[in-house]
Structures are given as C-alpha cells and as structure tokens.
Design a protein around this motif. Structure first.
Motif, PDB file in Angstrom:
ATOM      1  N   ALA A 118      16.105  12.684 -23.286  1.00 42.75           N
ATOM      2  CA  ALA A 118      16.512  11.889 -22.130  1.00 42.75           C
ATOM      3  C   ALA A 118      16.827  10.479 -22.555  1.00 42.75           C
ATOM      4  O   ALA A 118      16.107   9.886 -23.352  1.00 42.75           O
ATOM      5  CB  ALA A 118      15.408  11.879 -21.080  1.00 42.75           C
ATOM      6  N   PRO A 119      17.890   9.892 -22.014  1.00 42.08           N
ATOM      7  CA  PRO A 119      18.169   8.494 -22.291  1.00 42.08           C
ATOM      8  C   PRO A 119      17.025   7.616 -21.824  1.00 42.08           C
ATOM      9  O   PRO A 119      16.371   7.903 -20.813  1.00 42.08           O
ATOM     10  CB  PRO A 119      19.441   8.202 -21.461  1.00 42.08           C
ATOM     11  N   ALA A 120      16.744   6.562 -22.557  1.00 39.81           N
ATOM     12  CA  ALA A 120      15.588   5.703 -22.243  1.00 39.81           C
ATOM     13  C   ALA A 120      15.663   5.167 -20.828  1.00 39.81           C
ATOM     14  O   ALA A 120      14.667   5.106 -20.103  1.00 39.81           O
ATOM     15  CB  ALA A 120      15.521   4.541 -23.238  1.00 39.81           C
ATOM     16  N   ALA A 121      16.857   4.765 -20.409  1.00 35.18           N
ATOM     17  CA  ALA A 121      16.963   4.163 -19.069  1.00 35.18           C
ATOM     18  C   ALA A 121      16.613   5.155 -17.983  1.00 35.18           C
ATOM     19  O   ALA A 121      15.986   4.819 -16.982  1.00 35.18           O
ATOM     20  CB  ALA A 121      18.388   3.632 -18.861  1.00 35.18           C
ATOM     21  N   ALA A 122      17.025   6.425 -18.187  1.00 30.66           N
ATOM     22  CA  ALA A 122      16.724   7.433 -17.171  1.00 30.66           C
ATOM     23  C   ALA A 122      15.256   7.791 -17.176  1.00 30.66           C
ATOM     24  O   ALA A 122      14.631   7.965 -16.131  1.00 30.66           O
ATOM     25  CB  ALA A 122      17.580   8.672 -17.404  1.00 30.66           C
ATOM     26  N   ALA A 123      14.684   7.909 -18.375  1.00 25.26           N
ATOM     27  CA  ALA A 123      13.277   8.305 -18.467  1.00 25.26           C
ATOM     28  C   ALA A 123      12.365   7.285 -17.839  1.00 25.26           C
ATOM     29  O   ALA A 123      11.325   7.614 -17.291  1.00 25.26           O
ATOM     30  CB  ALA A 123      12.907   8.505 -19.940  1.00 25.26           C
ATOM     31  N   ASP A 124      12.749   6.018 -17.896  1.00 25.44           N
ATOM     32  CA  ASP A 124      11.873   4.986 -17.382  1.00 25.44           C
ATOM     33  C   ASP A 124      11.786   4.971 -15.860  1.00 25.44           C
ATOM     34  O   ASP A 124      11.011   4.224 -15.289  1.00 25.44           O
ATOM     35  CB  ASP A 124      12.339   3.592 -17.863  1.00 25.44           C
ATOM     36  N   GLN A 125      12.581   5.795 -15.209  1.00 18.86           N
ATOM     37  CA  GLN A 125      12.488   5.853 -13.763  1.00 18.86           C
ATOM     38  C   GLN A 125      11.402   6.831 -13.318  1.00 18.86           C
ATOM     39  O   GLN A 125      11.119   6.933 -12.146  1.00 18.86           O
ATOM     40  CB  GLN A 125      13.836   6.280 -13.154  1.00 18.86           C
ATOM     41  N   GLY A 126      10.787   7.583 -14.288  1.00 21.20           N
ATOM     42  CA  GLY A 126       9.806   8.566 -13.931  1.00 21.20           C
ATOM     43  C   GLY A 126       8.480   7.981 -13.542  1.00 21.20           C
ATOM     44  O   GLY A 126       8.221   6.830 -13.723  1.00 21.20           O
ATOM     45  N   GLY A 184       0.813  -1.204   0.000  1.00 24.74           N
ATOM     46  CA  GLY A 184       0.000   0.000   0.000  1.00 24.74           C
ATOM     47  C   GLY A 184       0.851   1.260   0.000  1.00 24.74           C
ATOM     48  O   GLY A 184       0.549   2.243  -0.692  1.00 24.74           O
ATOM     49  N   TRP A 185       1.947   1.248   0.758  1.00 21.73           N
ATOM     50  CA  TRP A 185       2.869   2.384   0.785  1.00 21.73           C
ATOM     51  C   TRP A 185       3.493   2.610  -0.594  1.00 21.73           C
ATOM     52  O   TRP A 185       3.653   3.753  -1.036  1.00 21.73           O
ATOM     53  CB  TRP A 185       3.950   2.121   1.824  1.00 21.73           C
ATOM     54  N   THR A 186       3.827   1.535  -1.298  1.00 27.59           N
ATOM     55  CA  THR A 186       4.401   1.650  -2.646  1.00 27.59           C
ATOM     56  C   THR A 186       3.442   2.363  -3.583  1.00 27.59           C
ATOM     57  O   THR A 186       3.833   3.269  -4.335  1.00 27.59           O
ATOM     58  CB  THR A 186       4.741   0.257  -3.204  1.00 27.59           C
ATOM     59  N   TYR A 187       2.177   1.971  -3.551  1.00 22.02           N
ATOM     60  CA  TYR A 187       1.193   2.619  -4.428  1.00 22.02           C
ATOM     61  C   TYR A 187       1.009   4.094  -4.042  1.00 22.02           C
ATOM     62  O   TYR A 187       0.780   4.940  -4.911  1.00 22.02           O
ATOM     63  CB  TYR A 187      -0.146   1.882  -4.364  1.00 22.02           C
ATOM     64  N   TRP A 188       1.099   4.399  -2.760  1.00 21.56           N
ATOM     65  CA  TRP A 188       0.944   5.787  -2.328  1.00 21.56           C
ATOM     66  C   TRP A 188       2.109   6.644  -2.832  1.00 21.56           C
ATOM     67  O   TRP A 188       1.908   7.762  -3.317  1.00 21.56           O
ATOM     68  CB  TRP A 188       0.844   5.847  -0.812  1.00 21.56           C
ATOM     69  N   VAL A 189       3.316   6.134  -2.734  1.00 22.93           N
ATOM     70  CA  VAL A 189       4.497   6.879  -3.167  1.00 22.93           C
ATOM     71  C   VAL A 189       4.429   7.179  -4.660  1.00 22.93           C
ATOM     72  O   VAL A 189       4.778   8.283  -5.105  1.00 22.93           O
ATOM     73  CB  VAL A 189       5.781   6.090  -2.822  1.00 22.93           C
ATOM     74  N   PHE A 190       3.972   6.211  -5.450  1.00 17.76           N
ATOM     75  CA  PHE A 190       3.941   6.372  -6.908  1.00 17.76           C
ATOM     76  C   PHE A 190       2.522   6.658  -7.397  1.00 17.76           C
ATOM     77  O   PHE A 190       2.070   6.109  -8.397  1.00 17.76           O
ATOM     78  CB  PHE A 190       4.491   5.119  -7.584  1.00 17.76           C
ATOM     79  N   ARG A 191       1.822   7.543  -6.710  1.00 10.58           N
ATOM     80  CA  ARG A 191       0.420   7.801  -7.010  1.00 10.58           C
ATOM     81  C   ARG A 191       0.210   8.874  -8.085  1.00 10.58           C
ATOM     82  O   ARG A 191      -0.899   9.022  -8.587  1.00 10.58           O
ATOM     83  CB  ARG A 191      -0.325   8.223  -5.748  1.00 10.58           C
ATOM     84  N   ARG A 192       1.234   9.624  -8.449  1.00 10.19           N
ATOM     85  CA  ARG A 192       1.044  10.758  -9.359  1.00 10.19           C
ATOM     86  C   ARG A 192       0.783  10.306 -10.790  1.00 10.19           C
ATOM     87  O   ARG A 192       1.230   9.254 -11.221  1.00 10.19           O
ATOM     88  CB  ARG A 192       2.270  11.670  -9.328  1.00 10.19           C
ATOM     89  N   ARG A 193       0.065  11.157 -11.508  1.00 14.21           N
ATOM     90  CA  ARG A 193      -0.151  10.919 -12.936  1.00 14.21           C
ATOM     91  C   ARG A 193       1.122  11.247 -13.714  1.00 14.21           C
ATOM     92  O   ARG A 193       1.933  12.073 -13.277  1.00 14.21           O
ATOM     93  CB  ARG A 193      -1.289  11.809 -13.468  1.00 14.21           C
ATOM     94  N   ILE A 194       1.269  10.617 -14.889  1.00 10.64           N
ATOM     95  CA  ILE A 194       2.392  10.929 -15.765  1.00 10.64           C
ATOM     96  C   ILE A 194       1.890  11.111 -17.181  1.00 10.64           C
ATOM     97  O   ILE A 194       0.781  10.685 -17.534  1.00 10.64           O
ATOM     98  CB  ILE A 194       3.478   9.826 -15.726  1.00 10.64           C
ATOM     99  N   GLY A 195       2.696  11.766 -17.995  1.00 14.18           N
ATOM    100  CA  GLY A 195       2.342  12.006 -19.386  1.00 14.18           C
ATOM    101  C   GLY A 195       3.579  12.066 -20.255  1.00 14.18           C
ATOM    102  O   GLY A 195       4.710  11.916 -19.777  1.00 14.18           O
ATOM    103  N   VAL A 196       3.366  12.314 -21.517  1.00 13.08           N
ATOM    104  CA  VAL A 196       4.477  12.362 -22.474  1.00 13.08           C
ATOM    105  C   VAL A 196       5.468  13.447 -22.100  1.00 13.08           C
ATOM    106  O   VAL A 196       6.686  13.289 -22.307  1.00 13.08           O
ATOM    107  CB  VAL A 196       3.935  12.577 -23.904  1.00 13.08           C
TER     108      VAL A 196
END
Length: 341
Positions: free
Chosen positions: A333-341, A314-326
C-alpha cells in the motif's frame, strides 16, 4: 467564589485536559524510536493518534487564549519571562504538525525517516519543557513590583524545574505506552505493555520525589489529597497493566496526569505566579485578573461552546476507537493511503 476564582479553576481544567490528551500524544511520538521495530510499526504508532493529535492541541490554544483574556498580567509576565522555552515549544509543535502531515506525502524511505526523526524530537522536547515551565510557575520566579520578570533564562533551569521536566517526560511517555497497548494488536501490543511497566517504575520514583518536594515547599491540605490520588492512580495503572487490563490502565494513567497537574494548581492558588523577590509582588487571581465585565462575558461564551467542543471531540475518539496493527498496513500500500487507517 468570585469570577476570577472560577476562571482560575477553568484554566486549570484546560491545562489538565491538554496534558491528559497531549500527554499520550507526546508519549506515542517519543515511543516511535525505542518501541517500534521498523517502518511498519512506526506507522502503526503514528496512526493511533493520527485522527486526534490536532484536536488535542486545541486545548493548548484554548488555555492560552483563556489566560490572555482572564488574566492578562499573568499572560504577559509568563510569556515574556519564559519566552525562550515557550518559543522552543511553539517551534516544536509547528514542526511536529508539519511532520505528521508531510511524512506520507512521498514513498521515499529517507524522506519518511527524516520526518519520523522530527516527530520523535518535537515530542520529547515539549514533554520536558512543559514540566520545566510549570515547575517554575509553582516554585516562583523573580518578579518585580511592576509585575515584570527580571530573572534570566538560566534561572529557569534550577534543580526543581529540571526534575519537573523529567517527571512530565517520563509520565507522558508512560501514558503513551499505556495508550499504545490499548490501541494496538499483536507483538507491538505486548511490547507496549512491557515498556509501560518499566516506564511506570521510573515515573513513580521521579514523581514521588517531585510531588513530595512540591508539597513540602508550597503544599496545603488540598494539594496533599491530590498527591495521594496521583500516587494511588499510578499504582493502579501499573497493576492494571500487569494484568493486561489496558482500558483501566489508560484510565488510571490519565488519572495520574490529572491528579498531578491538579496538585500543582492547588499548591499555586491563590497565586498565579509567585515572586521570589517579595511576596507582595506576586501575581494573584485578584491582582492579575481582567475586569468583572470581561469575566462575565467569557463565562457566557464558555458555557455555550465548551459542551459542543467536548461532544465533538468525544465523538471523534468514539469513531476511531478500534485497535490497529501491522496487518492493517499492507506492504504494497502507498504510504499516504495506509496512513488513513
């Protein structure tokens, strides 16, 4: 209620949790083809589940381990009789995990496209095969007096089971589309919502036929209640999606998964694997269970560790709760770095 009944309920809860979480997970993987327009949008979709997909699969490992410990005869008959489809699912899950991890290791577009292709197929195939497997469990298979499955692979591909596969495939994809609308911004969010509406209608038709068929052949009063709840939840999710209430839409699409899977277990109980050859040869919660001491020890361990796992996830989902977009994935940005967003 005896301990073997308790553990039947707990295993049902584990499978319900797995399908709730891995359902939208599979759905996102499937939607990387029909929904995403270009590499950036595929990366957005994959990033919505990037921090949580591996945690979702823990529910499968726990469900399998609990079945092995609490109902060893059920586990043995299931995994020997359904060896080919379960092996295909296992291979897909392995390749899928590798694809998530390796897709961003190189900036080469061809390298990334190949891994994205793998993510699509290794999400679609398990989403279908899980429905086939569980439909056969509820329907019953050829089990002899020694608790051995004596049917063949093709016996598992009967009309009822194939319909069950189509239901889980469509339901998980719908669940994923609702999750994508909840977790993204911009044009992809609007298209996710529109796709969820189309997928929801297809899911409603398939699920209605399958659940009514299940109720007619194996149902009882408890499963009928779950059927009604599944129908109401799906209708509510579609209504919330149309109104742009993505949070409620996701809660209700998840409730649809929960109620539909709960109905299968309610229709199954007290059997765990019915025999189509002789009712007396069916595996039940009593004749397939481990010893009372084993079940007591498992209950103590589960009581201690289950709340900790739930809190952490549950804590994991709370931490990564924000929306993302293009716009969160800059073109430079390098693909590996971008995928951490």
């Amino acid at each position: 209620m005896q301990l073997h009944d308790v553990w039947f309920v707990l295993i049902a809860v584990l499978w319900i949790g797995y399908f709730f979480l891995e359902g939208f997970d599979f759905g996102i993987g499937i939607l990387t083809k029909p929904l995403a327009r270009g590499t950036a949008e595929r990366r957005v979709l994959i990033n919505t589940i990037g921090p949580v997909w591996d945690g979702n699969e823990v529910w499968l490992l726990t469900a399998g381990g609990a079945t092995f410990a609490a109902f060893p005869d059920w586990y043995a008959t299931l995994f020997s009789g359904f060896y080919i489809p379960l092996l295909l699912i296992l291979v897909c899950l392995i390749v899928r995990g590798v694809a998530f991890e390796y897709r961003a290791k190189r900036p080469d577009p061809r390298w990334q496209r190949n891994w994205e292709e793998a993510i699509f197929w290794t999400s679609l195939i398990p989403a279908f095969l899980w429905g086939v497997a569980f439909a056969n469990i509820v329907r019953g298979v050829d089990i002899d007096a020694q608790k051995n499955y004596v049917g063949g692979f093709w016996d598992l591909l009967n009309p009822y089971a194939l319909l069950g596969g189509l239901v889980t495939l469509s339901l998980f994809t719908f669940h994923g589309a609702v999750f994508a609308a909840l977790k993204t911004v911009g044009d992809i969010r609007e298209r996710s919502r529109a796709m969820a509406l189309r997928l929801g209608l297809v899911t409603a038709v398939l699920a209605a036929v399958f659940l009514v068929w299940t109720q007619a052949d194996n149902g009882n009063g408890r499963s009928l209640v779950a059927l009604v709840l599944a129908v109401l939840a799906l209708a509510g999710s579609l209504a919330a999606t149309r109104l742009g209430r993505e949070g409620w839409a996701f809660v209700l699409s998840g409730a649809t998964v929960v109620a539909a899977v709960a109905m299968l277990f309610l229709a199954l109980f007290p059997d765990v694997m019915p025999s189509t050859l002789n009712d007396g040869w069916s595996l039940t919660v009593s004749n397939a269970a481990s010893s009372p001491y084993t079940l007591k020890l498992m209950t103590v361990v589960a009581a201690v560790f289950t709340p900790l796992v739930l809190l952490y996830q549950g804590w994991t989902y709370w931490v990564f709760r924000r929306r993302i977009g293009v716009h969160h994935i800059p073109g430079h940005a390098p693909a590996a770095a971008a995928d951490q967003g």
